[in-house]
Design an enzyme around this catalytic site. Structure first.
Site, short mmCIF file in Angstrom:
data_model
loop_
_atom_site.label_atom_id
_atom_site.label_comp_id
_atom_site.label_asym_id
_atom_site.label_seq_id
_atom_site.Cartn_x
_atom_site.Cartn_y
_atom_site.Cartn_z
N GLU A 15 1.40 -12.13 -2.96
CA GLU A 15 0.10 -12.31 -3.02
C GLU A 15 -0.57 -12.01 -4.53
O GLU A 15 -1.84 -12.07 -4.80
CB GLU A 15 -0.72 -11.48 -2.04
CG GLU A 15 -0.66 -9.96 -2.35
CD GLU A 15 0.52 -8.97 -2.05
OE1 GLU A 15 1.65 -9.86 -1.81
OE2 GLU A 15 0.63 -7.92 -2.32
N ILE A 25 6.39 -3.16 -7.17
CA ILE A 25 5.52 -2.23 -7.57
C ILE A 25 5.94 -1.07 -6.51
O ILE A 25 5.66 -1.08 -5.43
CB ILE A 25 3.97 -2.28 -7.36
CG1 ILE A 25 3.52 -3.56 -8.16
CG2 ILE A 25 3.04 -1.26 -7.66
CD1 ILE A 25 2.30 -4.19 -7.78
N ARG A 26 6.68 -0.01 -7.05
CA ARG A 26 7.14 1.04 -6.35
C ARG A 26 7.74 0.44 -5.23
O ARG A 26 7.67 1.07 -3.92
CB ARG A 26 6.18 2.26 -6.15
CG ARG A 26 5.72 2.94 -7.27
CD ARG A 26 4.61 4.18 -7.05
NE ARG A 26 3.51 3.23 -6.14
CZ ARG A 26 3.10 3.40 -5.06
NH1 ARG A 26 3.86 4.45 -4.30
NH2 ARG A 26 2.07 3.04 -4.60
N HIS A 71 5.66 -8.62 -3.89
CA HIS A 71 4.29 -8.95 -3.64
C HIS A 71 3.96 -10.53 -3.90
O HIS A 71 3.23 -10.55 -5.03
CB HIS A 71 3.31 -8.17 -4.36
CG HIS A 71 3.35 -6.43 -4.14
ND1 HIS A 71 2.43 -6.19 -3.21
CD2 HIS A 71 3.97 -5.44 -4.56
CE1 HIS A 71 2.46 -4.70 -3.15
NE2 HIS A 71 3.60 -4.33 -3.90
N CYS A 113 6.10 -5.35 0.73
CA CYS A 113 6.37 -4.07 0.34
C CYS A 113 6.02 -2.94 1.08
O CYS A 113 6.87 -2.70 2.20
CB CYS A 113 5.53 -4.04 -1.01
SG CYS A 113 6.10 -2.56 -2.21
N GLY A 116 1.05 -1.22 -0.03
CA GLY A 116 0.09 -0.07 0.09
C GLY A 116 0.81 1.32 0.13
O GLY A 116 1.86 1.23 -0.78
N GLU A 117 0.55 2.19 0.64
CA GLU A 117 1.29 3.60 0.87
C GLU A 117 1.77 3.67 2.45
O GLU A 117 0.80 3.80 3.17
CB GLU A 117 0.41 4.52 0.17
CG GLU A 117 1.17 5.99 0.22
CD GLU A 117 2.66 6.04 -0.08
OE1 GLU A 117 3.17 5.46 -1.22
OE2 GLU A 117 3.47 6.36 0.53
N SER A 118 2.83 3.50 2.59
CA SER A 118 3.29 3.61 4.02
C SER A 118 3.25 4.95 4.66
O SER A 118 2.55 4.86 5.79
CB SER A 118 4.90 3.41 4.13
OG SER A 118 5.67 4.01 3.34
N ARG A 124 13.04 3.37 0.18
CA ARG A 124 11.66 3.53 -0.35
C ARG A 124 12.08 3.77 -1.91
O ARG A 124 12.85 4.42 -2.04
CB ARG A 124 10.74 4.55 0.23
CG ARG A 124 10.37 4.11 1.74
CD ARG A 124 9.43 5.10 2.12
NE ARG A 124 8.28 5.39 1.26
CZ ARG A 124 7.40 6.61 1.14
NH1 ARG A 124 7.94 7.53 1.67
NH2 ARG A 124 6.46 6.60 0.46
#
Ligand code: GLN
Length: 197
Positions: free
Chosen positions: A179, A141-142, A177, A85, A50-52, A112
């Protein structure tokens, strides 16, 4: 040994649904974790991608007891926790050049968005000996890169620039990831850690 594992997935934001689907496919029961008291009675916790920075802001807003503190407490009691991630960023003690909020349990330094925008999303074939000889398709992913680790950390997979999977006792981190792939061996590996408890 436990037959059916009950696994929590932190569900403040990010791709928790994909983890839940994978876990259920492997015969686990699951709970979406948003509040501190939901951490009781789970055999393991996954912190998804997600976005930390968003998760760090949300955590104090969701319940009366900030969930990060409760995660720290249960981790210290031995709860197996796996960060993928963004989850690995939240688990790291050190985020290079950043003071953003974190759980900060694992003795690694993360960089990051280490793969830069031009490679914001890529599949890298990984060797992860602990899950078997067959190459694992790592979806980045990023993604962060792990650039430093204490002696207590076991590096489980590396690429040229750094490492991307590591374990420190009951804590597991992947920069990628699992998943998002058909291959379920990294999930199975985490469940084997949860079963040890
Ligand atoms: N770039 C995100 C962060 O720094 C992580 C991306 C992800 O989890 N896929 O939080």
């Amino acid at each position: 040994m436990k037959n059916k594992l009950h696994i929590g997935v932190l569900a403040l934001q990010g791709d928790f649904a994909e983890h839940i689907q994978k876990l259920q496919g492997l015969g686990c029961s699951t709970t979406e974790i948003r509040l501190a008291d939901q951490l009781n009675n789970i055999d393991g916790l996954i912190i998804p991608g997600g976005e930390s920075t968003t998760n760090a802001k949300l955590e104090a807003a969701v319940g009366k007891t900030p969930i990060f503190d409760a995660i720290t407490k249960t981790a210290k009691q031995g709860l197996p926790i796996w960060g993928t991630c963004m989850g690995s960023i939240l688990l790291a003690k050190d985020i290079e050049g950043s003071i953003q909020g974190r759980i900060g349990l694992m003795d690694i330094t993360v960089r990051r968005n280490a793969f830069g925008p031009q490679r914001a999303s890529a599949e890298i074939l990984l060797s992860i000996p602990v899950i078997g000889e067959k190459i694992f398709p790592g979806i980045f992913i990023r993604a962060p890169l792990f650039i430093k680790a204490a002696k207590s950390v076991e590096v489980l997979s590396s690429i040229e620039e750094g490492f991307v999977m590591a374990r420190e006792g009951n804590l597991l981190a992947t920069a990628f990831h699992p998943e998002m792939t058909e291959d379920d061996r990294v999930h199975k590996y985490f469940l084997s850690i949860a079963r040890e408890k």
